[in-house]
Design a protein around this motif. Structure first.
Motif, PDB file in Angstrom:
ATOM      1  N   HIS A  75       0.828  -1.212   0.000  1.00 47.86           N
ATOM      2  CA  HIS A  75       0.000   0.000   0.000  1.00 47.86           C
ATOM      3  C   HIS A  75       0.861   1.259   0.000  1.00 47.86           C
ATOM      4  CE1 HIS A  75      -3.321   2.661   0.947  1.00 47.86           C
ATOM      5  NE2 HIS A  75      -2.663   3.127   1.995  1.00 47.86           N
ATOM      6  N   VAL A  76       0.433   2.244  -0.776  1.00 55.48           N
ATOM      7  CA  VAL A  76       1.097   3.550  -0.811  1.00 55.48           C
ATOM      8  C   VAL A  76       0.346   4.478   0.141  1.00 55.48           C
ATOM      9  CG1 VAL A  76       1.714   5.526  -2.229  1.00 55.48           C
ATOM     10  CG2 VAL A  76       1.857   3.212  -3.179  1.00 55.48           C
ATOM     11  N   PRO A  77       1.011   5.056   1.139  1.00 55.98           N
ATOM     12  CA  PRO A  77       0.315   5.919   2.097  1.00 55.98           C
ATOM     13  C   PRO A  77      -0.468   7.034   1.408  1.00 55.98           C
ATOM     14  CG  PRO A  77       2.532   5.452   2.860  1.00 55.98           C
ATOM     15  CD  PRO A  77       2.444   4.908   1.463  1.00 55.98           C
ATOM     16  N   ALA A  78      -1.650   7.301   1.970  1.00 51.18           N
ATOM     17  CA  ALA A  78      -2.548   8.295   1.388  1.00 51.18           C
ATOM     18  C   ALA A  78      -2.982   9.285   2.465  1.00 51.18           C
ATOM     19  CB  ALA A  78      -3.765   7.596   0.772  1.00 51.18           C
ATOM     20  N   ASP A  79      -3.726  10.281   2.045  1.00 49.27           N
ATOM     21  CA  ASP A  79      -4.218  11.322   2.958  1.00 49.27           C
ATOM     22  C   ASP A  79      -5.494  10.838   3.638  1.00 49.27           C
ATOM     23  OD1 ASP A  79      -4.253  13.753   4.266  1.00 49.27           O
ATOM     24  OD2 ASP A  79      -5.304  14.793   2.642  1.00 49.27           O
ATOM     25  N   VAL A  80      -5.359   9.744   4.380  1.00 50.52           N
ATOM     26  CA  VAL A  80      -6.496   9.085   5.024  1.00 50.52           C
ATOM     27  C   VAL A  80      -6.356   9.253   6.534  1.00 50.52           C
ATOM     28  CG1 VAL A  80      -7.641   6.878   5.416  1.00 50.52           C
ATOM     29  CG2 VAL A  80      -6.687   7.411   3.165  1.00 50.52           C
ATOM     30  N   PRO A  81      -7.396   9.742   7.229  1.00 51.05           N
ATOM     31  CA  PRO A  81      -7.284   9.949   8.672  1.00 51.05           C
ATOM     32  C   PRO A  81      -7.504   8.664   9.474  1.00 51.05           C
ATOM     33  CG  PRO A  81      -9.426  10.688   7.924  1.00 51.05           C
ATOM     34  CD  PRO A  81      -8.678  10.263   6.689  1.00 51.05           C
ATOM     35  N   LEU A  82      -6.802   8.580  10.589  1.00 53.99           N
ATOM     36  CA  LEU A  82      -6.924   7.428  11.482  1.00 53.99           C
ATOM     37  C   LEU A  82      -8.185   7.556  12.335  1.00 53.99           C
ATOM     38  CD1 LEU A  82      -5.649   4.841  12.625  1.00 53.99           C
ATOM     39  CD2 LEU A  82      -4.345   6.291  14.209  1.00 53.99           C
ATOM     40  N   GLU A  83      -8.899   6.437  12.471  1.00 52.90           N
ATOM     41  CA  GLU A  83     -10.103   6.392  13.295  1.00 52.90           C
ATOM     42  C   GLU A  83     -10.003   5.248  14.285  1.00 52.90           C
ATOM     43  OE1 GLU A  83     -13.450   5.951  10.722  1.00 52.90           O
ATOM     44  OE2 GLU A  83     -12.984   7.725   9.517  1.00 52.90           O
ATOM     45  N   ARG A  84     -10.702   5.380  15.394  1.00 53.97           N
ATOM     46  CA  ARG A  84     -10.738   4.320  16.397  1.00 53.97           C
ATOM     47  C   ARG A  84     -11.288   3.026  15.790  1.00 53.97           C
ATOM     48  NH1 ARG A  84      -7.571   5.038  20.813  1.00 53.97           N
ATOM     49  NH2 ARG A  84      -7.677   7.218  21.490  1.00 53.97           N
ATOM     50  N   GLY A  85     -10.705   1.916  16.184  1.00 50.95           N
ATOM     51  CA  GLY A  85     -11.136   0.617  15.696  1.00 50.95           C
ATOM     52  C   GLY A  85     -10.342   0.115  14.506  1.00 50.95           C
ATOM     53  N   MET A  86      -9.470   0.956  13.963  1.00 50.24           N
ATOM     54  CA  MET A  86      -8.659   0.555  12.814  1.00 50.24           C
ATOM     55  C   MET A  86      -7.404  -0.185  13.260  1.00 50.24           C
ATOM     56  SD  MET A  86      -8.633   3.857  10.265  1.00 50.24           S
ATOM     57  CE  MET A  86      -9.938   4.132   9.065  1.00 50.24           C
ATOM     58  N   LEU A  87      -6.983  -1.149  12.449  1.00 55.99           N
ATOM     59  CA  LEU A  87      -5.637  -1.673  12.560  1.00 55.99           C
ATOM     60  C   LEU A  87      -4.698  -0.753  11.797  1.00 55.99           C
ATOM     61  CD1 LEU A  87      -6.043  -5.537  12.030  1.00 55.99           C
ATOM     62  CD2 LEU A  87      -5.934  -4.267  14.185  1.00 55.99           C
ATOM     63  N   VAL A  88      -3.460  -0.664  12.260  1.00 56.01           N
ATOM     64  CA  VAL A  88      -2.449   0.172  11.619  1.00 56.01           C
ATOM     65  C   VAL A  88      -1.213  -0.680  11.356  1.00 56.01           C
ATOM     66  CG1 VAL A  88      -0.957   2.186  11.853  1.00 56.01           C
ATOM     67  CG2 VAL A  88      -3.271   2.222  12.846  1.00 56.01           C
ATOM     68  N   THR A  89      -0.821  -0.777  10.103  1.00 50.59           N
ATOM     69  CA  THR A  89       0.404  -1.501   9.736  1.00 50.59           C
ATOM     70  C   THR A  89       1.466  -0.510   9.300  1.00 50.59           C
ATOM     71  OG1 THR A  89      -0.774  -3.513   9.065  1.00 50.59           O
ATOM     72  CG2 THR A  89       1.434  -3.190   8.157  1.00 50.59           C
ATOM     73  N   VAL A  90       2.670  -0.677   9.843  1.00 46.11           N
ATOM     74  CA  VAL A  90       3.816   0.100   9.379  1.00 46.11           C
ATOM     75  C   VAL A  90       4.925  -0.875   8.993  1.00 46.11           C
ATOM     76  CG1 VAL A  90       4.691   0.414  11.754  1.00 46.11           C
ATOM     77  CG2 VAL A  90       5.489   1.926   9.899  1.00 46.11           C
TER      78      VAL A  90
END
Length: 230
Positions: A75-90
């Motif tokens: 995935h290419v990082p985008a201008d998407v805001p983080l919301e509660r309940g999301m998983l986050v992969t780095v």
């Protein structure tokens, strides 16, 4: 890795320094997680922290993926805001004196769903099994099978869509290759990644990645592989 023993030892030392940089970056990454922060902002944070912690720069373009975007391994990082309940992969890497590191974690921002917890637990066990299979003289395809067979047994075989790992050195991807078709055998002193994952299109993705030296067997990162909930 080079064949000269002294040079190989120096290369491994430099890679360990690069891995220490990414460990420090991950500390900053976790502190930066808050509602509204974007994938792009976090990717830029990774780039700047690598430099501030003594790295020469990124070993590859940083991947930051929220929620369903985690189902895209590249995935290419985008201008998407983080919301509660999301998983986050780095997925990130640093360079130190010409040598690379490679590190991936998936964390939960807020309480994850039961499905997310289940999938994370499966990937974690697959990672542990593959790491245990990394030893001198092991067939690379057997390391891959250690992770892949477990994920398939738990019903997600078709959702594991890449190899289990690869060599790391002056290049971020180099021999040996840990996948089902590999004919390579692991040699002492080689440095490889172990990075199983499960990807559910439109829903979520989970990947855990650590570097390990063949013959040592201990993951280089000081960060836990247990699920972190922020």
């Amino acid at each position: 890795m080079r064949s000269d023993r002294a040079e190989s030892a120096l290369d491994v030392s430099r890679m360990r320094r690069a891995a220490a940089v990414t460990d420090g970056v991950f500390d900053a990454f976790l502190r930066a997680l808050r509602p509204g922060v974007t994938e792009l902002e976090l990717a830029e944070l990774v780039r700047s922290e690598i430099l501030s912690l003594g790295g020469e720069g990124e070993a590859f373009d940083t991947i930051v993926a929220f929620g369903a975007s985690g189902a895209e391994p590249h995935h290419v990082p985008a201008d998407v805001p983080l919301e509660r309940g999301m998983l986050v992969t780095v997925d990130m890497g640093a360079k130190f004196e010409g040598m690379c590191s490679d590190f991936t974690r998936t964390v939960a921002f807020g309480e994850p769903s039961p499905e997310a917890r289940e999938i994370y637990a499966i990937v974690l066990e697959a990672s542990r099994r593959a790491l245990a299979a990394v030893r001198v003289g092991a067939a690379c395809r057997d390391v891959d099978a250690a992770a892949r067979s477990y994920i398939a047994e738990r019903g997600y075989g078709e959702r594991y869509i890449h190899g289990t790992g690869h060599g790391v050195g002056a290049l971020i991807h180099q021999a040996p290759t840990l996948n089902a078709k590999s004919e390579e055998i692991l040699a002492e002193g080689e440095v490889v990644t172990v990075e199983p994952g499960i990807y559910i299109p439109g829903v979520l993705g989970v990947r855990i990645e650590d570097m390990v030296e063949v013959g040592d067997g201990r993951p280089w990162s000081r960060h836990t592989t247990e699920l972190i909930v922020i």
